[in-house]
Design an enzyme around this catalytic site. Sequence first.
Site, PDB file in Angstrom:
ATOM      1  CG  HIS A 175       7.439  -4.079  -5.562  1.00 19.67           C
ATOM      2  ND1 HIS A 175       6.852  -3.736  -6.648  1.00 19.67           N
ATOM      3  CD2 HIS A 175       6.636  -4.662  -4.497  1.00 19.67           C
ATOM      4  CE1 HIS A 175       5.691  -3.984  -6.441  1.00 19.67           C
ATOM      5  NE2 HIS A 175       5.374  -4.414  -4.882  1.00 19.67           N
TER       6      HIS A 175
HETATM    7  O1  RIB Z   1       5.992   0.011  -3.965  1.00 21.55           O
HETATM    8  C1  RIB Z   1       6.608  -1.027  -3.447  1.00 21.55           C
HETATM    9  C2  RIB Z   1       7.866  -0.595  -2.662  1.00 21.55           C
HETATM   10  O2  RIB Z   1       7.162   0.186  -1.686  1.00 21.55           O
HETATM   11  C3  RIB Z   1       8.893  -1.506  -2.210  1.00 21.55           C
HETATM   12  O3  RIB Z   1      10.064  -1.103  -1.736  1.00 21.55           O
HETATM   13  C4  RIB Z   1       8.395  -2.044  -0.682  1.00 21.55           C
HETATM   14  O4  RIB Z   1       9.300  -2.757  -0.072  1.00 21.55           O
HETATM   15  C5  RIB Z   1       7.659  -0.610  -0.334  1.00 21.55           C
HETATM   16  O5  RIB Z   1       8.832  -0.134   0.219  1.00 21.55           O
END
Ligand code: RIB
Length: 312
Positions: free
Chosen positions: A240
Amino acid sequence: MTSTTPIIIDCDPGVDDSYAIAMAHAHPGFDIVAITAVEGNVPARLTRHNALCLADTLGIDCRVAFGAEKPLRKAYDRDASSIHGASGVGDVVFDPPSIEPDPKPAWDVIYEEAIKAEGRLILFATGPLTNIALTLQHHPDLPKYINRFCIMGGGTFGNITKFAEFNVFIDPTAAREVFAQLPVEMIGLNITHAAALTEADFQEMLAIGGDSRPSKMLHELATFSERQSHLPGSDNSVIHDAVAVASVINPDLIEYDERYVYVEDGDNAENSGQTVIEPEDDPREPKCKVGMKVDRDAFAAMLKGVFHHYAE
Ligand code: RIB
Ligand code: CA
Protein backbone atom coordinates in the site's frame (compact mmCIF):
# COMPACT_ATOMS: atom_id res chain seq x y z
CA MET A 1 22.83 20.08 -9.19
CA THR A 2 19.02 20.08 -9.31
CA SER A 3 17.52 21.15 -5.99
CA THR A 4 15.85 18.53 -3.85
CA THR A 5 12.40 18.80 -2.26
CA PRO A 6 12.20 18.42 1.52
CA ILE A 7 9.80 15.66 2.58
CA ILE A 8 8.53 14.17 5.83
CA ILE A 9 7.06 10.68 6.16
CA ASP A 10 4.69 10.17 9.09
CA CYS A 11 4.25 6.43 9.35
CA ASP A 12 3.46 3.32 11.39
CA PRO A 13 6.18 0.94 10.15
CA GLY A 14 4.94 -1.47 8.99
CA VAL A 15 6.15 -3.62 6.15
CA ASP A 16 4.70 -1.42 3.43
CA ASP A 17 5.78 1.74 5.25
CA SER A 18 9.32 0.34 5.04
CA TYR A 19 9.15 0.01 1.25
CA ALA A 20 7.75 3.56 1.08
CA ILE A 21 10.67 4.99 3.07
CA ALA A 22 13.20 3.04 0.97
CA MET A 23 11.58 4.33 -2.25
CA ALA A 24 11.56 7.93 -0.99
CA HIS A 25 15.21 7.76 0.05
CA ALA A 26 16.20 6.28 -3.31
CA HIS A 27 14.59 9.17 -5.19
CA PRO A 28 17.19 11.84 -6.07
CA GLY A 29 14.58 14.59 -5.97
CA PHE A 30 13.64 14.03 -2.32
CA ASP A 31 15.46 15.07 0.84
CA ILE A 32 13.88 13.25 3.80
CA VAL A 33 14.16 15.81 6.60
CA ALA A 34 12.13 13.80 9.13
CA ILE A 35 10.50 10.46 9.74
CA THR A 36 7.82 10.55 12.43
CA ALA A 37 6.24 7.53 14.09
CA VAL A 38 2.61 7.02 15.01
CA GLU A 39 0.66 4.14 16.54
CA GLY A 40 -0.95 1.85 13.98
CA ASN A 41 0.16 -1.47 12.50
CA VAL A 42 1.80 -2.25 15.82
CA PRO A 43 1.91 -0.26 19.09
CA ALA A 44 3.88 2.99 19.16
CA ARG A 45 6.73 1.39 21.11
CA LEU A 46 7.42 -0.75 18.02
CA THR A 47 6.65 1.77 15.26
CA ARG A 48 9.09 4.14 17.00
CA HIS A 49 11.81 1.50 17.15
CA ASN A 50 11.19 0.52 13.53
CA ALA A 51 11.33 4.14 12.34
CA LEU A 52 14.71 4.59 14.03
CA CYS A 53 16.03 1.31 12.62
CA LEU A 54 14.79 2.09 9.10
CA ALA A 55 16.54 5.48 9.06
CA ASP A 56 19.68 3.83 10.45
CA THR A 57 19.65 0.84 8.08
CA LEU A 58 18.93 2.95 4.98
CA GLY A 59 21.47 5.57 6.02
CA ILE A 60 18.95 8.41 6.07
CA ASP A 61 20.36 11.48 7.82
CA CYS A 62 17.14 12.94 9.17
CA ARG A 63 15.24 13.73 12.36
CA VAL A 64 13.33 10.74 13.72
CA ALA A 65 10.60 11.91 16.03
CA PHE A 66 8.03 10.09 18.10
CA GLY A 67 4.37 11.01 18.01
CA ALA A 68 1.11 9.74 19.42
CA GLU A 69 0.80 6.46 21.26
CA LYS A 70 -2.96 6.35 20.92
CA PRO A 71 -5.69 7.79 18.72
CA LEU A 72 -7.24 11.14 19.61
CA ARG A 73 -10.43 9.73 21.04
CA LYS A 74 -11.16 6.01 20.85
CA ALA A 75 -8.90 3.46 22.49
CA TYR A 76 -6.30 1.89 20.25
CA ASP A 77 -7.95 -1.49 20.43
CA ARG A 78 -6.50 -3.43 17.51
CA ASP A 79 -3.42 -3.56 15.36
CA ALA A 80 -2.26 -5.20 12.15
CA SER A 81 0.45 -7.42 13.60
CA SER A 82 -1.27 -10.39 11.98
CA ILE A 83 -0.30 -8.84 8.64
CA HIS A 84 3.00 -7.14 9.48
CA GLY A 85 4.37 -9.64 11.99
CA ALA A 86 4.82 -9.16 15.74
CA SER A 87 7.68 -6.69 15.23
CA GLY A 88 5.76 -4.77 12.56
CA VAL A 89 8.42 -5.34 9.89
CA GLY A 90 7.89 -8.95 8.98
CA ASP A 91 10.94 -11.14 9.51
CA VAL A 92 13.41 -8.26 9.31
CA VAL A 93 15.84 -8.31 12.23
CA PHE A 94 17.44 -4.89 12.63
CA ASP A 95 20.77 -4.19 14.28
CA PRO A 96 20.30 -2.06 17.40
CA PRO A 97 19.88 1.52 16.11
CA SER A 98 22.99 3.71 16.28
CA ILE A 99 20.91 6.90 16.17
CA GLU A 100 18.79 8.62 18.79
CA PRO A 101 15.27 9.99 18.35
CA ASP A 102 14.72 13.73 18.21
CA PRO A 103 14.03 15.19 21.65
CA LYS A 104 10.95 16.98 20.32
CA PRO A 105 7.57 15.34 19.60
CA ALA A 106 6.49 14.63 16.03
CA TRP A 107 4.02 17.53 15.89
CA ASP A 108 6.69 20.09 16.73
CA VAL A 109 9.25 18.55 14.33
CA ILE A 110 6.74 18.50 11.46
CA TYR A 111 5.89 22.17 12.08
CA GLU A 112 9.53 23.29 12.49
CA GLU A 113 10.55 21.55 9.27
CA ALA A 114 7.52 22.95 7.44
CA ILE A 115 8.56 26.49 8.36
CA LYS A 116 12.20 25.78 7.49
CA ALA A 117 11.12 24.48 4.06
CA GLU A 118 9.44 27.83 3.34
CA GLY A 119 6.37 26.29 1.72
CA ARG A 120 8.22 23.57 -0.27
CA LEU A 121 7.58 20.69 2.14
CA ILE A 122 5.80 17.56 0.87
CA LEU A 123 4.22 15.73 3.80
CA PHE A 124 3.39 12.02 3.50
CA ALA A 125 1.25 10.10 5.97
CA THR A 126 1.13 6.33 5.65
CA GLY A 127 -0.38 5.51 9.03
CA PRO A 128 -3.28 6.77 11.16
CA LEU A 129 -3.49 10.57 10.98
CA THR A 130 -3.14 11.17 14.71
CA ASN A 131 0.20 13.02 14.44
CA ILE A 132 -1.02 15.20 11.58
CA ALA A 133 -4.14 16.16 13.56
CA LEU A 134 -2.02 16.93 16.63
CA THR A 135 0.29 19.09 14.50
CA LEU A 136 -2.75 21.06 13.32
CA GLN A 137 -4.05 21.36 16.90
CA HIS A 138 -0.70 22.61 18.24
CA HIS A 139 0.11 24.72 15.15
CA PRO A 140 -3.12 25.78 13.36
CA ASP A 141 -1.25 27.72 10.65
CA LEU A 142 0.51 24.55 9.44
CA PRO A 143 -1.47 24.43 6.13
CA LYS A 144 0.15 27.59 4.80
CA TYR A 145 3.56 25.94 5.00
CA ILE A 146 2.57 22.67 3.25
CA ASN A 147 3.28 22.33 -0.47
CA ARG A 148 1.61 18.89 -0.87
CA PHE A 149 0.03 16.41 1.52
CA CYS A 150 -0.24 12.81 0.30
CA ILE A 151 -1.67 9.92 2.30
CA MET A 152 -2.07 6.22 1.95
CA GLY A 153 -5.49 5.83 3.48
CA GLY A 154 -9.23 5.75 2.90
CA GLY A 155 -10.53 5.11 -0.56
CA THR A 156 -13.77 3.94 -2.15
CA PHE A 157 -14.01 0.86 0.10
CA GLY A 158 -12.63 -0.49 3.38
CA ASN A 159 -10.43 -3.34 4.61
CA ILE A 160 -11.47 -3.29 8.27
CA THR A 161 -15.17 -2.87 7.60
CA LYS A 162 -16.64 -2.60 4.14
CA PHE A 163 -16.47 1.17 4.61
CA ALA A 164 -13.29 1.85 6.63
CA GLU A 165 -9.64 1.50 5.67
CA PHE A 166 -7.24 0.68 8.53
CA ASN A 167 -5.39 4.02 8.86
CA VAL A 168 -8.64 5.99 8.94
CA PHE A 169 -10.45 3.34 11.04
CA ILE A 170 -7.85 3.51 13.83
CA ASP A 171 -8.30 7.26 14.27
CA PRO A 172 -11.37 8.57 12.42
CA THR A 173 -11.50 11.74 14.51
CA ALA A 174 -7.96 12.68 13.53
CA ALA A 175 -8.73 11.91 9.90
CA ARG A 176 -11.89 14.05 10.03
CA GLU A 177 -9.91 17.03 11.38
CA VAL A 178 -7.13 16.57 8.80
CA PHE A 179 -9.41 16.23 5.77
CA ALA A 180 -11.22 19.41 6.87
CA GLN A 181 -8.01 21.48 7.01
CA LEU A 182 -5.54 20.15 4.46
CA PRO A 183 -5.90 19.46 0.71
CA VAL A 184 -5.38 15.69 0.81
CA GLU A 185 -4.01 13.63 -2.07
CA MET A 186 -5.72 10.35 -1.20
CA ILE A 187 -4.10 7.13 -2.34
CA GLY A 188 -6.80 4.81 -1.11
CA LEU A 189 -7.39 1.08 -1.18
CA ASN A 190 -9.04 1.29 -4.60
CA ILE A 191 -5.64 2.42 -5.89
CA THR A 192 -3.32 0.23 -3.83
CA HIS A 193 -5.29 -2.92 -4.59
CA ALA A 194 -5.20 -2.09 -8.32
CA ALA A 195 -1.42 -1.66 -8.02
CA ALA A 196 -0.89 -5.10 -6.43
CA LEU A 197 2.24 -6.99 -7.45
CA THR A 198 2.30 -10.39 -9.09
CA GLU A 199 4.33 -13.46 -8.16
CA ALA A 200 6.52 -12.70 -11.21
CA ASP A 201 7.15 -9.17 -9.89
CA PHE A 202 8.36 -10.58 -6.60
CA GLN A 203 10.52 -13.21 -8.30
CA GLU A 204 12.12 -10.41 -10.34
CA MET A 205 12.76 -8.27 -7.23
CA LEU A 206 14.17 -11.22 -5.30
CA ALA A 207 16.55 -11.98 -8.15
CA ILE A 208 18.07 -8.50 -7.93
CA GLY A 209 21.34 -8.93 -6.03
CA GLY A 210 22.97 -6.68 -3.49
CA ASP A 211 24.85 -7.37 -0.25
CA SER A 212 24.23 -4.04 1.43
CA ARG A 213 22.09 -3.82 4.57
CA PRO A 214 19.33 -2.00 2.65
CA SER A 215 19.39 -4.71 -0.06
CA LYS A 216 19.18 -7.47 2.50
CA MET A 217 16.33 -5.67 4.27
CA LEU A 218 14.41 -5.27 0.99
CA HIS A 219 14.85 -8.97 0.20
CA GLU A 220 13.60 -9.93 3.64
CA LEU A 221 10.62 -7.63 3.21
CA ALA A 222 9.85 -9.04 -0.25
CA THR A 223 10.09 -12.63 0.95
CA PHE A 224 7.65 -11.78 3.75
CA SER A 225 5.29 -9.71 1.56
CA GLU A 226 5.10 -12.36 -1.15
CA ARG A 227 3.79 -14.75 1.49
CA GLN A 228 1.85 -12.41 3.74
CA SER A 229 0.35 -9.52 1.82
CA HIS A 230 -1.92 -11.34 -0.60
CA LEU A 231 -5.13 -9.69 -1.63
CA PRO A 232 -8.14 -11.80 -0.66
CA GLY A 233 -8.58 -14.58 -3.21
CA SER A 234 -5.58 -13.49 -5.25
CA ASP A 235 -1.94 -14.48 -5.74
CA ASN A 236 -1.09 -10.79 -6.01
CA SER A 237 0.34 -8.91 -3.02
CA VAL A 238 -0.32 -5.33 -2.09
CA ILE A 239 2.33 -2.82 -0.97
CA HIS A 240 0.00 0.00 0.00
CA ASP A 241 2.27 2.79 1.29
CA ALA A 242 4.86 2.73 -1.49
CA VAL A 243 2.11 3.68 -3.96
CA ALA A 244 1.62 6.99 -2.11
CA VAL A 245 5.31 7.87 -2.42
CA ALA A 246 5.38 6.67 -6.04
CA SER A 247 2.37 8.89 -6.85
CA VAL A 248 4.42 12.02 -6.07
CA ILE A 249 7.62 10.78 -7.73
CA ASN A 250 5.77 9.93 -10.96
CA PRO A 251 3.03 12.50 -11.75
CA ASP A 252 1.64 10.22 -14.49
CA LEU A 253 1.10 7.25 -12.16
CA ILE A 254 -2.38 8.15 -10.88
CA GLU A 255 -5.50 9.70 -12.36
CA TYR A 256 -7.49 11.75 -9.84
CA ASP A 257 -10.94 13.16 -9.29
CA GLU A 258 -11.20 16.45 -7.35
CA ARG A 259 -13.92 15.86 -4.78
CA TYR A 260 -14.99 17.11 -1.34
CA VAL A 261 -14.31 14.28 1.13
CA TYR A 262 -15.19 14.06 4.80
CA VAL A 263 -14.59 11.28 7.32
CA GLU A 264 -17.39 9.66 9.28
CA ASP A 265 -16.20 9.46 12.90
CA GLY A 266 -19.42 8.70 14.75
CA ASP A 267 -18.71 6.09 17.41
CA ASN A 268 -21.91 4.24 16.71
CA ALA A 269 -21.98 4.83 12.98
CA GLU A 270 -21.87 1.61 11.00
CA ASN A 271 -19.64 3.45 8.54
CA SER A 272 -17.27 4.99 11.11
CA GLY A 273 -13.91 5.51 9.41
CA GLN A 274 -15.38 5.89 5.95
CA THR A 275 -13.89 8.53 3.66
CA VAL A 276 -17.16 9.82 2.25
CA ILE A 277 -16.48 11.00 -1.32
CA GLU A 278 -19.09 13.60 -2.30
CA PRO A 279 -20.37 14.22 -5.86
CA GLU A 280 -18.34 16.40 -8.23
CA ASP A 281 -20.78 19.31 -7.92
CA ASP A 282 -20.30 19.61 -4.12
CA PRO A 283 -18.74 23.10 -3.74
CA ARG A 284 -17.24 22.59 -0.27
CA GLU A 285 -13.50 23.04 0.30
CA PRO A 286 -10.80 21.89 0.72
CA LYS A 287 -11.01 19.59 -2.25
CA CYS A 288 -9.36 16.19 -2.03
CA LYS A 289 -7.48 14.68 -4.97
CA VAL A 290 -9.02 11.22 -4.95
CA GLY A 291 -6.87 8.63 -6.69
CA MET A 292 -9.12 6.80 -9.15
CA LYS A 293 -6.81 4.96 -11.60
CA VAL A 294 -3.21 3.70 -11.37
CA ASP A 295 -0.66 2.49 -13.91
CA ARG A 296 0.13 -0.80 -12.19
CA ASP A 297 2.99 -1.78 -14.47
CA ALA A 298 4.66 1.59 -13.92
CA PHE A 299 4.39 1.17 -10.15
CA ALA A 300 5.85 -2.34 -10.31
CA ALA A 301 8.75 -1.00 -12.39
CA MET A 302 9.36 1.80 -9.87
CA LEU A 303 9.50 -0.68 -6.99
CA LYS A 304 11.94 -2.89 -8.89
CA GLY A 305 13.98 0.25 -9.50
CA VAL A 306 14.27 0.67 -5.73
CA PHE A 307 15.78 -2.82 -5.43
CA HIS A 308 18.25 -2.00 -8.21
CA HIS A 309 19.15 1.31 -6.54
CA TYR A 310 20.24 -0.35 -3.30
CA ALA A 311 21.96 -3.22 -5.14
CA GLU A 312 24.38 -0.91 -6.88
O1 RIB B 1 -4.83 -0.14 5.05
C1 RIB B 1 -3.46 -0.21 4.73
C2 RIB B 1 -2.68 0.77 5.57
O2 RIB B 1 -2.79 0.43 6.95
C3 RIB B 1 -1.16 0.74 5.28
O3 RIB B 1 -0.63 2.01 5.53
C4 RIB B 1 -0.63 -0.23 6.28
O4 RIB B 1 0.75 0.00 6.60
C5 RIB B 1 -1.50 0.09 7.48
O5 RIB B 1 -0.94 1.22 8.12
CA1 CA C 1 1.26 2.23 7.10
